[in-house]
Design an enzyme around this catalytic site. Structure first.
Site, short mmCIF file in Angstrom:
data_model
loop_
_atom_site.label_atom_id
_atom_site.label_comp_id
_atom_site.label_asym_id
_atom_site.label_seq_id
_atom_site.Cartn_x
_atom_site.Cartn_y
_atom_site.Cartn_z
N LYS A 186 0.84 -1.20 0.00
CA LYS A 186 0.00 0.00 0.00
C LYS A 186 0.88 1.25 0.00
O LYS A 186 1.95 1.26 0.61
CB LYS A 186 -0.88 -0.05 1.25
N SER A 201 -9.55 1.33 3.39
CA SER A 201 -8.71 2.20 2.60
C SER A 201 -7.68 1.44 1.77
O SER A 201 -7.14 2.01 0.82
CB SER A 201 -8.00 3.20 3.51
N SER A 246 -9.26 -1.30 7.54
CA SER A 246 -8.83 -0.96 6.18
C SER A 246 -8.11 -2.08 5.44
O SER A 246 -7.92 -1.98 4.22
CB SER A 246 -7.94 0.29 6.22
#
Lengths: 457, 457
Positions: free
Chosen positions: A80, A155, A179
Site C-alpha cells: 500500500k 482504505s 482498512s
C-alpha cells in the site's frame, strides 16, 4: 501450465522448487497483467518494474543455486502506498505527498525483502487511509475486479483489488478501523490485522498511531499465514510457546450480542448464519458473548474522532494549518477534532478503552469471536458509502486484538467473515482461521454452484 | 500465639483450618490495632467495624461448619477509598466527594465478598489518586509505618501503610502510573498491577480510564498471588492454559537500557544490582533490552497529561467548571490539559502508544523485564516529592502489562524491585515473582543483619 500470475504463494514456491517456473517468469507474468488490466483497475499508484526485475533475477539465481531464502523468495508482492519503500514515492493517496520520496524501507518492507520477495510497486488507497471506497481523485478510482463500476472497499482498496485480480500474489495494507479487512471482504480475498504493535508500523504514514496496524492480504488462508508469519518477527515468547488448535471440535467461538445493533444486509446475515452452522457441524461450541461496552455506532464514531484528531496532528505538522495539497473532504475531516474539542476527544479515547477491556474479558469464555467482516458487500462507486462499513472490523482495532477476514461466498458479490482472538494470540488465530476456512468451504462451493445455475440458459 | 493481626493470609487460613483462631478473633485483632495506631497513621478514611464484625461472624460459622468459601474466607481486608463498597462513603480522597455514598459494590469488592473476605473499611489516598505522597489535607497525612514523619508513597498510600502496619492482611489499591507499586516499595510490602482490563475497574472513581488498574498489596508474594488470583476471574482462556515457570534457570530477564536515563539513588542502584546478581546466581539469563520509544521523563509527562485530561473530563462533568470541593492543587492539575491544548494531549496518547508497542516487542526476547520500582525510597512529608517517583512504574501502565513489586531490602528504608511480563501473562508473572522473591531473600536477610549491627552498641 496456468498463467503464473494465477498462482498463490504456495503454488509459486512449489513450482520454483520443481523448476517448472522461475521468479523472473512469475514477475514478468504479473507485470504483463498489470500492464493489461491496471489502466482500468487503478490498483497501483507506482509500478516498480525495473526494481522488480532485478530482484526477480537475484531470486532466480538463489533458486537455481538451491539456496532460496524461504517461502517468500521470488514471490511477487506489492504494498500500500502509505508504507515506505526506498526510492519509490510514498503518497499516502494524497496529492500533498505526491513527491514524497522516502530514503529507507519501512521495517515491514525490509522484512519482505530479506525474505526474498519481489516488490512490484505501491498500491492505491483511500486518501490518507481515512475512508473505505478508494475512489481516489488524484491516483484513480480503484475498481473492484469482481464487478465493473463497484468499489473494492478501502482504505487498502488497491491492495485487495490487485490481489483479487492476480496482479500480485499477496499485498500489504494498513488497518486502522478495518482498512485491510473491509476491502478483503469486498474483493473476496483474505486479510489479517495483527495485535497492535506485533508488526512494526514504523515507516508508515500514520492515520491513528494508537489504532494503526500493517497486515497482509492474500488469496488463501495458507498464503495469508505465510506472509503474516514472516512479519510477526517480534511476538512475545510466551505466545510462541502456545500449541495451536488442530481441530475445531471443542473450540469455543463467541458471537457478540451487540451484532443485533448492526443492520446486516440479507446476504451477509445468511452467509454468517451459514458459517455458524458449519462451525457447529465441525464440533465448535458457538455461544453468545456480551460486550456491553461496545455500541457499534457510537464506538465507530469515537474511533473516527480519534483518527481525525491524531491525523490532524500529523498532517498539520507537515502541511501547516492550510493543509496544502489534501482534498477538501480530507481537510474538513482533519479539522473536525479541533472543532469537537478536547473533552469529546478524551471521551472517545475512553470509549475505545472500555471496548478494549470488555473484549479482553470476553476471551475468558471463548477462544475466538466470530462476526461478519462488513454489514454489506461492495456497492457502486458514486453511491453513498454506508456509515456502518467498519462497524464490525473496528472492534479488533479498539481491542488491540488480531483478526482474520475470510471470504465465505460470492453470490453475486463476496461476503466475509471475521475471527478475532485475544491480543497476542496471532499465531494461534492464523491456525484457527485455516481450520475455519476448511469448514466453510462448502458454503463457497454452494454459492459457486448457484452462480453457475443462475448463469445457465 | 502471635497477635492474629500479625498473620498473613496463608497463616490465617491455616489457623482457621486448625481451629486455633477464628475470623471473629482475627477481625477484632485488626480492629483493635486500627483503634490503637490509626489516629497516628491515618491509613483509614472509614472503618467499617460493625459490617466487618457481621461478616466475620458469618465466616466463623462457615469455618465451624467446615464449609469455608476458599483461601480468603474470614481474611480481614480493606480497599482504597476510590473503590465503591455499598453503604460506605467513597471519597476518592477529595472533599468534593465527602458525602458520596455508592449503593452497590464495585465488581472487585463483590468478588472479595463472594470469596468470604471481611471488609474492614476504606483506605486513605492521595487526593483524586493524582499524586504519590498521601499527604491528604482533608482525610489526614498518612504516615509510613516504618519511619515517623515519612510518606508511605501514593496514591494508594493508605493501602500500603495499613498492610505494612498489620492493620489488615492485604488491601486493594489502584494503579494508574504506579499508585499500587510506589507505596508498596516505600512501605516494604508487595504490590501487583494487572494487565489493563484483566481486573474490572467498574465502580472505581477514575483518574485515567485508559491507564487505571485495580491491584492488591500484601505482605508476601504468596498472599499477593492469592488475592490477585481471586480477582483475575476474567483472564483469556489462552493465558490460563500456559504452564508457569517452576525454576529461574533459563528464564530470560531483560533490563531496559533506558534505566540509565533515570537517576537512581545509591540504595536503589545497589539493591537493584544485588537483585541482578541473585537472578544470575539462580540461573536466569539477564540481558539488556532496548526500548527506544521509552524516554522515562517525557513518557511520564505524557502519562500525567493524559491523566489530567481524562480526570478533568470526569470531575468537570460532576463538579461543574468551578470544580467545587477539590483542592487548589488538584484543580490546577485538572485545568492543565485544556490549557495545553488538543494537539499536546493527542501527542501524549501517541507517546504512550509508542511505548506500549516497544514493550510488546521487547517480550520477543525476554520472559520478563526487571527494573527498580522507584528511583528513591520514602522521604519526609513536607519535602518536595521527586519528579521521578513513577518513572519506572508508569512503564507497565503504558505497556498495559502486568507488574509485581517486591521488597528487596530495608536498610534503613525499604526499596523495591519490579517484574513486568507481556500483557495477559499475569498468572505466569505471579508465579515468576514467587521464584524471584525466594532468590532475593538473602538480600533482605543481609540488610536485616546490617540494621541489627548498626543498632547494636
Amino acid at each position: 501450465m496456468a498463467d503464473p500470475s494465477e498462482l498463490g504463494i504456495a503454488a509459486l514456491t512449489a513450482a520454483f522448487t520443481k523448476g517448472s517456473l522461475d521468479p523472473v517468469a512469475a514477475t514478468e507474468s504479473c507485470l504483463a497483467r498489470i500492464a493489461a488490466q491496471d489502466a482500468h483497475l487503478r490498483s497501483f499508484i507506482t509500478v516498480a518494474a525495473e526494481g522488480a526485475r532485478r530482484e526477480a533475477e537475484r531470486s532466480r539465481r538463489r533458486w537455481a543455486a538451491g539456496t532460496p531464502l524461504g517461502p517468500l523468495d521470488g514471490v511477487p508482492l506489492a504494498v500500500k502506498d502509505n508504507i515506505d519503500a526506498a526510492g519509490l514515492p510514498c503518497t499516502a493517496g494524497t496529492a500533498a505527498f505526491a513527491t514524497h520520496m522516502p530514503a529507507a524501507d519501512a521495517p515491514v518492507v525490509a522484512c519482505l525483502r530479506r525474505a526474498g520477495a519481489v516488490l512490484l510497486g505501491k498500491l492505491n488507497m483511500h486518501e490518507g487511509a481515512l475512508g473505505a471506497t478508494t475512489d481516489n481523485a488524484v491516483y484513480g478510482r480503484c475498481m473492484n475486479p469482481l464487478k465493473p463500476g463497484y468499489t473494492p472497499g478501502g482504505s487498502s482498496g488497491g491492495s485487495a483489488a490487485a490481489v483479487a485480480a492476480r496482479l500480485c500474489a499477496a499485498a500489504l495494507g494498513t488497518d486502522t478501523m478495518g482498512s485491510v479487512r473491509v476491502p478483503a471482504a469486498y474483493c473476496g480475498v483474505y486479510g489479517f490485522k495483527p495485535t497492535n504493535g506485533a508488526i512494526a508500523t514504523d515507516g508508515v504514514v500514520p492515520l491513528s498511531t494508537t489504532l494503526d496496524c500493517v497486515g497482509p492480504l492474500a488469496r488463501s488462508a495458507a498464503d495469508l499465514a505465510v506472509v503474516a508469519r514472516a512479519l510477526l518477527v517480534d511476538m512475545p515468547r510466551t505466545f510462541i510457546a502456545m500449541p495451536a488448535h488442530d481441530t475445531l471440535a471443542g473450540v469455543r467461538v463467541g458471537v457478540p450480542r451487540q451484532l443485533e445493533e448492526i443492520d446486516l444486509c440479507v446476504a451477509v446475515g445468511a452467509g454468517f448464519a451459514g458459517v455458524l452452522d458449519r462451525l457447529r457441524a465441525a464440533g465448535a461450541i458457538v455461544v453468545p458473548v456480551d460486550l456491553p461496552a461496545w455500541q457499534p455506532g457510537p464506538a465507530r464514531r469515537a474511533g473516527l474522532l480519534v483518527c481525525e484528531a491524531e491525523a490532524a496532528d500529523y498532517y498539520g505538522a507537515r502541511l501547516g494549518p492550510g493543509l496544502a495539497g489534501v482534498s477538501d473532504t480530507f481537510a474538513s475531516m482533519l479539522r473536525y477534532a479541533e472543532r469537537a474539542g478536547l473533552s469529546r476527544v478524551v471521551a472517545a479515547y475512553r470509549t475505545i478503552e472500555q471496548v478494549r477491556a470488555a473484549c479482553f474479558r470476553a476471551f475468558a469464555a471463548v477462544d475466538a469471536l466470530v462476526l461478519p467482516t462488513t454489514p454489506q458487500p461492495s456497492f457502486p462507486h458514486g453511491a453513498a458509502a454506508p456509515a456502518s462499513q467498519a462497524d464490525c472490523t473496528a472492534l479488533a482495532n479498539f481491542a488491540r486484538a488480531p483478526a482474520v477476514s475470510l471470504p465465505i461466498a460470492a453470490d453475486p458479490l463476496p461476503v466475509g467473515v471475521q475471527l478475532m482472538a485475544a491480543p497476542g494470540d496471532d499465531l494461534r488465530l492464523l491456525a484457527l482461521a485455516s481450520l475455519v476456512d476448511r469448514a466453510v468451504e462448502p458454503l463457497r462451493a454452494a454459492a459457486a454452484t448457484r452462480s453457475e445455475a443462475d448463469a445457465s440458459p
